[in-house]
Write a protein that holds these residues in place. Sequence first.
Motif, mmCIF file in Angstrom:
data_model
loop_
_atom_site.group_PDB
_atom_site.id
_atom_site.type_symbol
_atom_site.label_atom_id
_atom_site.label_comp_id
_atom_site.label_asym_id
_atom_site.label_seq_id
_atom_site.Cartn_x
_atom_site.Cartn_y
_atom_site.Cartn_z
ATOM 1 N N SER A 25 31.027 42.107 34.985
ATOM 2 C CA SER A 25 32.339 41.514 34.722
ATOM 3 C C SER A 25 32.899 40.858 35.980
ATOM 4 O O SER A 25 33.418 39.734 35.927
ATOM 5 C CB SER A 25 33.321 42.578 34.230
ATOM 6 O OG SER A 25 32.866 43.149 33.035
ATOM 7 N N LEU A 28 30.874 37.649 36.705
ATOM 8 C CA LEU A 28 31.243 36.567 35.793
ATOM 9 C C LEU A 28 32.625 36.011 36.119
ATOM 10 O O LEU A 28 32.847 34.801 36.071
ATOM 11 C CB LEU A 28 31.187 37.048 34.349
ATOM 12 C CG LEU A 28 29.778 37.296 33.801
ATOM 13 C CD1 LEU A 28 29.856 37.950 32.429
ATOM 14 C CD2 LEU A 28 28.996 36.005 33.739
ATOM 15 N N LEU A 29 33.548 36.886 36.463
ATOM 16 C CA LEU A 29 34.884 36.439 36.848
ATOM 17 C C LEU A 29 34.810 35.567 38.105
ATOM 18 O O LEU A 29 35.462 34.521 38.181
ATOM 19 C CB LEU A 29 35.800 37.648 37.084
ATOM 20 C CG LEU A 29 37.243 37.346 37.457
ATOM 21 C CD1 LEU A 29 37.940 36.586 36.321
ATOM 22 C CD2 LEU A 29 37.984 38.641 37.757
ATOM 23 N N ALA A 31 32.207 33.800 39.114
ATOM 24 C CA ALA A 31 31.573 32.533 38.739
ATOM 25 C C ALA A 31 32.578 31.603 38.060
ATOM 26 O O ALA A 31 32.622 30.397 38.354
ATOM 27 C CB ALA A 31 30.380 32.786 37.829
ATOM 28 N N CYS A 32 33.382 32.144 37.170
ATOM 29 C CA CYS A 32 34.413 31.336 36.504
ATOM 30 C C CYS A 32 35.430 30.816 37.513
ATOM 31 O O CYS A 32 35.845 29.657 37.446
ATOM 32 C CB CYS A 32 35.109 32.144 35.413
ATOM 33 S SG CYS A 32 34.058 32.508 33.998
ATOM 34 N N TRP A 33 35.833 31.674 38.440
ATOM 35 C CA TRP A 33 36.787 31.268 39.470
ATOM 36 C C TRP A 33 36.224 30.131 40.316
ATOM 37 O O TRP A 33 36.910 29.148 40.586
ATOM 38 C CB TRP A 33 37.140 32.458 40.350
ATOM 39 C CG TRP A 33 38.042 32.108 41.486
ATOM 40 C CD1 TRP A 33 37.684 31.833 42.768
ATOM 41 C CD2 TRP A 33 39.454 31.946 41.433
ATOM 42 N NE1 TRP A 33 38.774 31.524 43.521
ATOM 43 C CE2 TRP A 33 39.882 31.588 42.727
ATOM 44 C CE3 TRP A 33 40.394 32.077 40.424
ATOM 45 C CZ2 TRP A 33 41.214 31.356 43.034
ATOM 46 C CZ3 TRP A 33 41.718 31.850 40.745
ATOM 47 C CH2 TRP A 33 42.116 31.497 42.028
ATOM 48 N N ALA A 35 33.824 27.970 39.491
ATOM 49 C CA ALA A 35 33.713 26.766 38.668
ATOM 50 C C ALA A 35 35.080 26.102 38.517
ATOM 51 O O ALA A 35 35.212 24.878 38.658
ATOM 52 C CB ALA A 35 33.126 27.106 37.306
ATOM 53 N N TRP A 36 36.100 26.884 38.242
ATOM 54 C CA TRP A 36 37.453 26.360 38.106
ATOM 55 C C TRP A 36 37.917 25.740 39.424
ATOM 56 O O TRP A 36 38.498 24.659 39.442
ATOM 57 C CB TRP A 36 38.399 27.474 37.674
ATOM 58 C CG TRP A 36 39.833 27.040 37.579
ATOM 59 C CD1 TRP A 36 40.411 26.327 36.574
ATOM 60 C CD2 TRP A 36 40.861 27.290 38.537
ATOM 61 N NE1 TRP A 36 41.737 26.113 36.846
ATOM 62 C CE2 TRP A 36 42.040 26.702 38.050
ATOM 63 C CE3 TRP A 36 40.902 27.953 39.754
ATOM 64 C CZ2 TRP A 36 43.237 26.750 38.738
ATOM 65 C CZ3 TRP A 36 42.095 28.012 40.445
ATOM 66 C CH2 TRP A 36 43.243 27.405 39.927
ATOM 67 N N SER A 37 37.652 26.420 40.537
ATOM 68 C CA SER A 37 38.085 25.923 41.847
ATOM 69 C C SER A 37 37.421 24.597 42.188
ATOM 70 O O SER A 37 38.075 23.681 42.688
ATOM 71 C CB SER A 37 37.761 26.943 42.934
ATOM 72 O OG SER A 37 38.499 28.113 42.733
ATOM 73 N N ARG A 39 36.194 22.362 40.104
ATOM 74 C CA ARG A 39 36.728 21.307 39.229
ATOM 75 C C ARG A 39 38.131 20.909 39.651
ATOM 76 O O ARG A 39 38.487 19.739 39.654
ATOM 77 C CB ARG A 39 36.734 21.779 37.780
ATOM 78 C CG ARG A 39 35.420 21.552 37.135
ATOM 79 C CD ARG A 39 35.552 21.619 35.620
ATOM 80 N NE ARG A 39 34.258 22.057 35.149
ATOM 81 C CZ ARG A 39 34.028 23.112 34.413
ATOM 82 N NH1 ARG A 39 35.024 23.841 34.002
ATOM 83 N NH2 ARG A 39 32.819 23.435 34.068
#
Length: 178
Positions: A25, A28-29, A31-33, A35-37, A39
């Motif tokens: 978890s 994954l959090l 990785a999402c952070w 990716a968001w950063s 972009r």
Amino acid sequence: MAIAGVTSGFLAAYGYQWVYAANASGTLLAACWLAWSYRRQRERTQPGRRDEQADVTLVGPWRDVSFLRSIAALILITLAFDQMYVTLALFLREHYQLGPQWVGYLFTINGLMVVALQLPISRRILRWGLGLSTQLGVLLTGCSFLWLNVGHSVLWPILMMVTLTFGELLLSPSYAHW
């Protein structure tokens, strides 16, 4: 890091599957952070093209004997240090009959010491010099696990972690330097 040690120790007491679920978890959090950063900032994640016309000759690390000796020494001491991650939990269970939460307690000691002492020790290292602090760090790291063979009290694993953490704090600037 200090919170992770306590959390992992408590989760392991209920089953290692919860530790792995928490690790997944968190990863994954992260990785999402990221990716968001990327972009959001519109930063390029690919390296720039190398200029084909530049004629730069760099001396590789294979000719720097001092560097190679230091790297070899750091690899050897890392092998000793990483026993904290590899065999410590098994040894605590077999030799001390301690539950997995004790690994969390010990990692919490490590994390809290790093947070509290990294800056003051780094300032001292500036006065002592990198060579002396590295030698002392190697000595402390190498001797830290010997505490585990002294007795069967919980004091010995705690003393092991304190000694190992001081070794880590003294060694960390040498990792960054090379």
